[in-house]
Design a protein around this motif. Structure first.
Motif, PDB file in Angstrom:
ATOM      1  N   LEU A  35      -1.971 -15.662  -4.079  1.00 13.82           N
ATOM      2  CA  LEU A  35      -1.329 -14.420  -4.552  1.00 13.82           C
ATOM      3  C   LEU A  35      -2.330 -13.265  -4.604  1.00 13.82           C
ATOM      4  N   ASN A  36      -3.570 -13.551  -4.996  1.00 10.52           N
ATOM      5  CA  ASN A  36      -4.596 -12.496  -5.029  1.00 10.52           C
ATOM      6  C   ASN A  36      -4.910 -11.999  -3.624  1.00 10.52           C
ATOM      7  N   GLU A  37      -5.023 -12.911  -2.648  1.00  6.55           N
ATOM      8  CA  GLU A  37      -5.274 -12.512  -1.255  1.00  6.55           C
ATOM      9  C   GLU A  37      -4.102 -11.719  -0.697  1.00  6.55           C
ATOM     10  N   LYS A  38      -2.900 -12.130  -1.041  1.00  8.34           N
ATOM     11  CA  LYS A  38      -1.697 -11.434  -0.602  1.00  8.34           C
ATOM     12  C   LYS A  38      -1.683 -10.009  -1.164  1.00  8.34           C
ATOM     13  N   GLU A  39      -2.083  -9.857  -2.420  1.00  3.62           N
ATOM     14  CA  GLU A  39      -2.133  -8.532  -3.056  1.00  3.62           C
ATOM     15  C   GLU A  39      -3.202  -7.657  -2.413  1.00  3.62           C
ATOM     16  N   LYS A  40      -4.378  -8.244  -2.108  1.00  2.00           N
ATOM     17  CA  LYS A  40      -5.432  -7.486  -1.430  1.00  2.00           C
ATOM     18  C   LYS A  40      -4.964  -7.020  -0.063  1.00  2.00           C
ATOM     19  N   LEU A  41      -4.282  -7.892   0.662  1.00  2.00           N
ATOM     20  CA  LEU A  41      -3.762  -7.545   1.984  1.00  2.00           C
ATOM     21  C   LEU A  41      -2.741  -6.420   1.872  1.00  2.00           C
ATOM     22  N   HIS A  42      -1.891  -6.483   0.857  1.00  2.00           N
ATOM     23  CA  HIS A  42      -0.879  -5.453   0.643  1.00  2.00           C
ATOM     24  C   HIS A  42      -1.544  -4.106   0.353  1.00  2.00           C
ATOM     25  N   ILE A  43      -2.573  -4.107  -0.488  1.00  2.00           N
ATOM     26  CA  ILE A  43      -3.287  -2.871  -0.818  1.00  2.00           C
ATOM     27  C   ILE A  43      -3.998  -2.331   0.407  1.00  2.00           C
ATOM     28  N   ASN A  50      -3.366   1.272   2.269  1.00  2.00           N
ATOM     29  CA  ASN A  50      -4.445   2.231   2.515  1.00  2.00           C
ATOM     30  C   ASN A  50      -4.549   2.561   3.997  1.00  2.00           C
ATOM     31  N   SER A  51      -4.413   1.566   4.867  1.00  3.55           N
ATOM     32  CA  SER A  51      -4.475   1.792   6.309  1.00  3.55           C
ATOM     33  C   SER A  51      -3.325   2.688   6.757  1.00  3.55           C
ATOM     34  N   ALA A  52      -2.149   2.433   6.231  1.00  2.51           N
ATOM     35  CA  ALA A  52      -0.981   3.237   6.602  1.00  2.51           C
ATOM     36  C   ALA A  52      -1.168   4.683   6.168  1.00  2.51           C
ATOM     37  N   SER A  53      -1.678   4.890   4.971  1.00  3.08           N
ATOM     38  CA  SER A  53      -1.863   6.271   4.508  1.00  3.08           C
ATOM     39  C   SER A  53      -2.973   6.956   5.294  1.00  3.08           C
ATOM     40  N   MET A  54      -4.018   6.200   5.684  1.00  2.00           N
ATOM     41  CA  MET A  54      -5.093   6.795   6.479  1.00  2.00           C
ATOM     42  C   MET A  54      -4.591   7.162   7.873  1.00  2.00           C
ATOM     43  N   SER A  55      -3.777   6.299   8.498  1.00  5.36           N
ATOM     44  CA  SER A  55      -3.262   6.601   9.833  1.00  5.36           C
ATOM     45  C   SER A  55      -2.306   7.783   9.771  1.00  5.36           C
ATOM     46  N   THR A  56      -1.555   7.918   8.693  1.00  3.90           N
ATOM     47  CA  THR A  56      -0.671   9.071   8.527  1.00  3.90           C
ATOM     48  C   THR A  56      -1.489  10.346   8.403  1.00  3.90           C
ATOM     49  N   GLU A  57      -2.591  10.270   7.660  1.00  2.46           N
ATOM     50  CA  GLU A  57      -3.458  11.438   7.529  1.00  2.46           C
ATOM     51  C   GLU A  57      -4.082  11.807   8.875  1.00  2.46           C
TER      52      GLU A  57
END
Length: 151
Positions: A99-107, A111-118
């Motif tokens: 669950l912790n790895e899944k949460e890190k992947l989600h975060i 972040n990647s999606a917001s950076m690519s949008t920027e």
């Protein structure tokens, strides 16, 4: 006469004992309700038996209330049901790690999606400013040719 006095005394003692018992019960109820007033999560009174599948678990939290009798990991399922498990069990630790790895992947994905949008926004802004400068040059050159034809 003595019997009547003795009988009244026994009744009085019984009534006093009952009043004391009721007052102790009420005070215990008040103390326990104020102790748990700050806690919105119920305590784990015993560990659940069995094993839950990773697919069914939405999240988890550690039982951290010092007034609770057990130190437990509480798994919350997709249907919002809670189960208490012993944090020392290996499969519980594996699910927590998952669950912790899944949460890190989600975060990281967020972040990647917001950076690519920027980056896309910056690229679009750069393209727009370049096309605007080209339009200015074209309109300026048009104006120059127009002036020369007039002169």
């Amino acid at each position: 006469m003595v019997k009547q006095l003795w009988r009244r005394f026994r009744i009085s003692c019984f009534i006093m004992k009952m009043l004391l018992f009721v007052s102790l019960c009420i005070s215990a109820l008040i103390v326990s309700s104020t102790a748990f007033a700050g806690s919105s999560k119920p305590c784990c009174m015993k560990f659940s038996s069995g094993i839950l599948s990773k697919k069914l678990i939405a999240r988890y939290y550690n039982e951290s209330n010092p007034l609770c009798p057990l130190h437990a990991v509480v798994f919350v399922t997709l249907k919002n049901r809670t189960f208490c498990f012993d944090p020392k069990q290996g499969w519980v630790q594996n699910i927590i790690k998952h669950l912790n790895e899944k949460e890190k992947l989600h975060i990281t994905t967020q972040n990647s999606a917001s950076m690519s949008t920027e980056k896309e926004t910056l690229h679009m802004t750069t393209q727009n400013s370049a096309s605007m400068s080209t339009e200015k040059k074209q309109s300026y050159s048009f104006s120059s040719s127009q002036r020369s034809s007039i002169m």
